[in-house]
Design a protein around this motif. Sequence first.
Motif, mmCIF file in Angstrom:
data_model
loop_
_atom_site.group_PDB
_atom_site.id
_atom_site.type_symbol
_atom_site.label_atom_id
_atom_site.label_comp_id
_atom_site.label_asym_id
_atom_site.label_seq_id
_atom_site.Cartn_x
_atom_site.Cartn_y
_atom_site.Cartn_z
ATOM 1 N N UNK A 13 0.836 -1.204 0.000
ATOM 2 C CA UNK A 13 0.000 0.000 0.000
ATOM 3 C C UNK A 13 0.867 1.249 0.000
ATOM 4 N N UNK A 14 1.885 1.255 0.843
ATOM 5 C CA UNK A 14 2.751 2.421 0.947
ATOM 6 C C UNK A 14 3.449 2.703 -0.372
ATOM 7 N N UNK A 15 3.853 1.664 -1.079
ATOM 8 C CA UNK A 15 4.595 1.849 -2.327
ATOM 9 C C UNK A 15 3.726 2.413 -3.442
ATOM 10 N N UNK A 16 2.399 2.237 -3.337
ATOM 11 C CA UNK A 16 1.495 2.706 -4.393
ATOM 12 C C UNK A 16 0.769 3.994 -4.025
ATOM 13 N N UNK A 17 0.995 4.499 -2.831
ATOM 14 C CA UNK A 17 0.259 5.661 -2.339
ATOM 15 C C UNK A 17 0.299 6.863 -3.288
ATOM 16 N N UNK A 18 1.466 7.241 -3.826
ATOM 17 C CA UNK A 18 1.495 8.439 -4.674
ATOM 18 C C UNK A 18 0.700 8.304 -5.969
ATOM 19 N N UNK A 19 0.414 7.070 -6.399
ATOM 20 C CA UNK A 19 -0.273 6.882 -7.675
ATOM 21 C C UNK A 19 -1.792 6.962 -7.547
ATOM 22 N N UNK A 20 -2.305 7.074 -6.315
ATOM 23 C CA UNK A 20 -3.748 7.089 -6.099
ATOM 24 C C UNK A 20 -4.333 8.480 -6.271
ATOM 25 N N UNK A 21 -5.634 8.528 -6.533
ATOM 26 C CA UNK A 21 -6.347 9.791 -6.559
ATOM 27 C C UNK A 21 -6.409 10.365 -5.142
ATOM 28 N N UNK A 22 -6.588 11.683 -5.002
ATOM 29 C CA UNK A 22 -6.600 12.285 -3.654
ATOM 30 C C UNK A 22 -7.575 11.621 -2.685
ATOM 31 N N UNK A 23 -8.809 11.328 -3.134
ATOM 32 C CA UNK A 23 -9.771 10.695 -2.225
ATOM 33 C C UNK A 23 -9.335 9.282 -1.877
ATOM 34 N N UNK A 24 -8.695 8.593 -2.824
ATOM 35 C CA UNK A 24 -8.198 7.246 -2.555
ATOM 36 C C UNK A 24 -7.012 7.290 -1.590
#
Length: 283
Positions: A13-24
């Motif tokens: 989860x931490x490794x993918x955090x920057x790729x998510x939309x703001x609400x995600x």
Amino acid sequence: MAVTAPGGVLAHIRSLLPSLLPTERAVAAVFLDRAGDVVEMSSQQVAEVAGASRATVVRTAQSLGFSGYQQLRVLLARDAGPAAVPHAAPDTPGAMVASTFAHVGASVPAMVALLDHVDVARVVDLLATAGRVLVVGNGLSAPLAVDAAARMVGIGRHAEAPLDVISQQVSARQLGAGDALLVISGSGANQSSVRAAEAARQSGATVVLVTAFGRSPLVAHADIALVVGMPDLTFRDELTLTSRVPQVILLEGLLAALTERLGAPAATAAALTLEVISANLAD
């Protein structure tokens, strides 16, 4: 595809955090900050804490590669360890330093959770056999790149790490099919490093990335991405501090493996290196 290896959910989860939309990202932050609670929470409860909708919670789980929120809950429950015993916050510089070392030690499982041993072996073989090795790092990753290249030279494996960004791109463009570019970037989004990776791909070289995040512009340009991260040391500065700690350790491990892979020539080169170092030490 969801992470199924034990101990890997939070690191994933931490490794993918920057790729998510703001609400995600708001929902994912709840997954990370309250992982123990999430196991017992419904998707609606998570939504209320995150200030989002239930549909966003489910979508976030799916964006992270899980089939849905329920699978995420089950895997978090599987990975949950014993409840931590609360400790008083360190209140002196010495205690803070000791606490930092303790935190790094406790974070080792999270650091290596996303490392693929096959990819690590591929990287070591590549660094051992490539015609040229170019190491690129910019910003706070620049010292790591310079150190990695110097350490490779010290074991007889010629490598270069230009600091000027134009020189990096020119050198990358002049690589060939049998050469390697090693990019070190905590964020995976430094534009100068991205341009160097693009140039190396154009030249036919193999691009290896050491990063903290599994989705980024640089990941898209890498043939092999080694992802290492750890929980925040101070709940801030993740890109400037905590991404560098596991990267330093990873590079140390890669260099140890490379030394073993090169065998006798590396031992000879290391002995010559120590002779030079010893001659420059004052009494």
